[in-house]
Design a protein around this motif. Structure first.
Motif, mmCIF file in Angstrom:
data_model
loop_
_atom_site.group_PDB
_atom_site.id
_atom_site.type_symbol
_atom_site.label_atom_id
_atom_site.label_comp_id
_atom_site.label_asym_id
_atom_site.label_seq_id
_atom_site.Cartn_x
_atom_site.Cartn_y
_atom_site.Cartn_z
ATOM 1 N N VAL A 38 0.835 -1.194 0.000
ATOM 2 C CA VAL A 38 0.000 0.000 0.000
ATOM 3 C C VAL A 38 0.874 1.251 0.000
ATOM 4 N N PHE A 39 0.896 1.915 -1.153
ATOM 5 C CA PHE A 39 1.571 3.201 -1.266
ATOM 6 C C PHE A 39 0.524 4.297 -1.191
ATOM 7 N N GLU A 40 0.748 5.256 -0.316
ATOM 8 C CA GLU A 40 -0.110 6.436 -0.260
ATOM 9 C C GLU A 40 0.377 7.421 -1.321
ATOM 10 N N ASP A 41 -0.434 8.430 -1.638
ATOM 11 C CA ASP A 41 -0.032 9.413 -2.645
ATOM 12 C C ASP A 41 1.286 10.083 -2.283
ATOM 13 N N VAL A 42 1.416 10.475 -1.017
ATOM 14 C CA VAL A 42 2.650 11.088 -0.520
ATOM 15 C C VAL A 42 3.029 10.367 0.774
ATOM 16 N N MET A 43 4.290 9.954 0.847
ATOM 17 C CA MET A 43 4.748 9.201 2.014
ATOM 18 C C MET A 43 6.107 9.741 2.465
ATOM 19 N N THR A 44 6.404 9.545 3.743
ATOM 20 C CA THR A 44 7.749 9.873 4.206
ATOM 21 C C THR A 44 8.725 8.921 3.511
ATOM 22 N N ASP A 45 9.978 9.303 3.485
ATOM 23 C CA ASP A 45 10.994 8.437 2.872
ATOM 24 C C ASP A 45 11.026 7.073 3.562
#
Length: 75
Positions: free
Chosen positions: A23-30
């Motif tokens: 699950v990748f969110e649109d914007v994620m921390t590194d």
């Protein structure tokens, strides 16, 4: 911060979620992005050890996603 759309299409992100539980969110921390990417590599490694038609299709799919991310200019 990482934007998955810099690497994969929305359809590819949906496929990862549906087929692999990634699950990748649109914007994620590194850090969060790296954790999900590491899961992809773990799945790829496990799939290599199995040799059947269905597994080979899954392996090809996740390998393509990994290659697309790692060969991106944003990587």
């Amino acid at each position: 911060m990482q934007k998955i759309n810099d690497y994969l299409t929305e359809h590819e992100v949906t496929t990862l979620k549906h087929d692999f539980g990634i699950v990748f969110e649109d914007v994620m921390t590194d850090e969060a992005f790296d954790q999900e990417f590491d899961k992809m590599v773990e799945i790829e490694t496990a799939e290599v050890q199995t040799n059947d038609s269905a597994t080979n299709k899954k392996l090809a799919k996740i390998s393509d996603f990994i290659t697309k991310i790692t060969t991106s200019e944003k990587w």
